[in-house]
Design a protein around this motif. Sequence first.
Motif, PDB file in Angstrom:
ATOM      1  N   ASP A   1      50.225  35.638  48.006  1.00 43.60           N
ATOM      2  CA  ASP A   1      49.464  36.030  49.190  1.00 43.60           C
ATOM      3  C   ASP A   1      48.042  36.318  48.750  1.00 43.60           C
ATOM      4  O   ASP A   1      47.683  36.087  47.597  1.00 43.60           O
ATOM      5  N   ASP A   2      47.211  36.829  49.655  1.00 38.55           N
ATOM      6  CA  ASP A   2      45.794  37.036  49.344  1.00 38.55           C
ATOM      7  C   ASP A   2      45.555  38.060  48.243  1.00 38.55           C
ATOM      8  O   ASP A   2      44.472  38.067  47.637  1.00 38.55           O
TER       9      ASP A   2
ATOM     10  N   LYS B   1      49.179  42.713  41.309  1.00 36.54           N
ATOM     11  CA  LYS B   1      48.807  43.149  42.646  1.00 36.54           C
ATOM     12  C   LYS B   1      47.333  43.530  42.606  1.00 36.54           C
ATOM     13  O   LYS B   1      46.931  44.414  41.852  1.00 36.54           O
ATOM     14  N   LEU B   2      46.515  42.851  43.404  1.00 37.14           N
ATOM     15  CA  LEU B   2      45.078  43.074  43.365  1.00 37.14           C
ATOM     16  C   LEU B   2      44.688  44.271  44.225  1.00 37.14           C
ATOM     17  O   LEU B   2      45.347  44.583  45.222  1.00 37.14           O
TER      18      LEU B   2
ATOM     19  N   GLU C   1      42.516  33.715  45.523  1.00 33.14           N
ATOM     20  CA  GLU C   1      41.938  32.408  45.220  1.00 33.14           C
ATOM     21  C   GLU C   1      40.781  32.532  44.227  1.00 33.14           C
ATOM     22  O   GLU C   1      40.576  31.654  43.389  1.00 33.14           O
ATOM     23  N   ASP C   2      40.036  33.629  44.300  1.00 28.76           N
ATOM     24  CA  ASP C   2      38.951  33.858  43.343  1.00 28.76           C
ATOM     25  C   ASP C   2      39.507  34.140  41.952  1.00 28.76           C
ATOM     26  O   ASP C   2      38.965  33.663  40.949  1.00 28.76           O
ATOM     27  N   VAL C   3      40.582  34.914  41.905  1.00 29.09           N
ATOM     28  CA  VAL C   3      41.199  35.255  40.624  1.00 29.09           C
ATOM     29  C   VAL C   3      41.743  34.009  39.943  1.00 29.09           C
ATOM     30  O   VAL C   3      41.520  33.785  38.743  1.00 29.09           O
ATOM     31  N   ILE C   4      42.431  33.178  40.684  1.00 37.32           N
ATOM     32  CA  ILE C   4      43.010  31.966  40.092  1.00 37.32           C
ATOM     33  C   ILE C   4      41.917  31.053  39.558  1.00 37.32           C
ATOM     34  O   ILE C   4      41.993  30.554  38.423  1.00 37.32           O
ATOM     35  N   ALA C   5      40.864  30.833  40.341  1.00 31.95           N
ATOM     36  CA  ALA C   5      39.767  29.971  39.881  1.00 31.95           C
ATOM     37  C   ALA C   5      39.106  30.551  38.627  1.00 31.95           C
ATOM     38  O   ALA C   5      38.792  29.820  37.679  1.00 31.95           O
TER      39      ALA C   5
END
Length: 536
Positions: A160-161, A115-116, A131-135
């Motif tokens: 989710d985001d 959980k971010l 999306e930034d974390v995954i990349a």
Amino acid sequence: MRRVKNVLFVMLLGLILTLTACSSNKDQNNTDQSDNTTSKGNKISREDVEGGTLKIALDGQPPNLDAPSTPATSTRDTTRMMFETLLTTDENYQAVPMLAESVDVSEDSKVYTFKLREGVSFHNEKEMTSEDVIASMEYWLEKSTITGSIFEGATWTATDDYTVVLELTESSSLTLDTLASAKMAAVIMPKEVVEAAPPEGIDDYIGTGPYKFVEWQQDQYIHFTKFEDYQPVEDEASGLAGKKVAHFDDVYFYIVPDASTRLAGLQTGEYDFAYNLPYDSYDQLESHPDIHSILTPSANEFLLYNKNYGITKDYKIRQAINAALNNEEIMMAAFPNQDFFWLDSGYMDVNIVNWASTAGNEFYNMDDQELAKQYLEEAGYNGEEIRIMATRDYDYHYNAAVVVHDQLTNIGINAVLDVYDWPTFNEKATQGLEEWDVLLSSSSTVSTPPQLIALSPSFAGGVGDPKVIEDMQAIETAPTLEEAQELWDNLQGYAWEELLPIVNIGGFNSLYAHRNNMEGISAFSGPVFWNAYFTD
């Protein structure tokens, strides 16, 4: 599901490091081996102390500022100013959340749900999302060599985001610790930065940390400035974890490879902090009224054999060299005060208590010339050159190499000392394998065995031994810490008795110092400059 929130249950392995502060001061000389050294504590006593420019004398030029791609400590220490990770390590080497708010671990330890933290801003004012974390994590898996086999076939997805899920093909008790490592760190960057990175690595330096990148003038300085919109966590500062406050307006890392220049600049006030000062200046620093010195555990000094080319491919030759070595004599030459080093046969730092091992200790510090000569005779040695590669850019490496040269000469080895500057040394270590037989260098403290360059499948030609590869994979996928520890104990014993890829000579402290008008400096896997401030 098991929940870890802010004091992470500390993964399955817990990696508890028993550390004691070893900062030196004017009233007390304490040199216990610790990697958590605080010169004057890290609690700010005056809330109104803000601003100023921190001037740091760094001992070497970073190879790059692409944190996941290099183990260089100069990259680690400079990029931590601007980059952060999902997890980091506290003063006990426990993995705790940083950019993650929490992590849930499935019962089979194969699924990790992060959980971010919401509202975390990058330096370009974009909010960090999944999306930034995954990349960033996919980039880390591509570039970093500390990931081993833990993440083979792993997938990162977003629900989710602000929720990211890591799924492993095999469970591992080392997963969270590896994600939290400061070495070749899994830093989080904007997706568009990662996707635009050229093949040689990141060149647009945007993170979430307390300071943001301004410029890098090659061979001169790296400049960071305070990130006004930084969102710290509220936990008490501990190691690399907890609250970070940017008290300085600007921070400059000046590239100062000459140790005497760093020392002189610190004494005159040109620099506020200096890296890796000459050990023979310790008494001078201790008596200086305006300077505070810091001794903190740093690395292990080692002799590494070329196992791919030349005469040291022969195990009997490696046995002869190992039998001839007097490690205490070598360490005394490199670090001319017993407060600066300690003798230990363990490949892992003795302070990493979960991994410290004495397996193979009977083959350590043998200092047996007759046995060494016997091994040479068994190997059929006939006066061939054995080339010792060293560098003068780090006095302790060079001084250690000189003593090794003399000790090998004493048993009849035709030893030759080849000395290079540090960049050339590193290039030959990896690309000039036919040009050296042994080298003297060091390995910074790591938190798990698979991160050791001594048993790496790639560093300096790598260790291609099938048992090492198999056992490292078994350690990485062991379901419990106890099983992993037993595997590591057996592997270290095997390395000393039957393989000898290196000789671990001993551990040593680094000597840093700062001006007395600074407080809040700490050292944990290198100096930590957030939460530090000027007192006048």
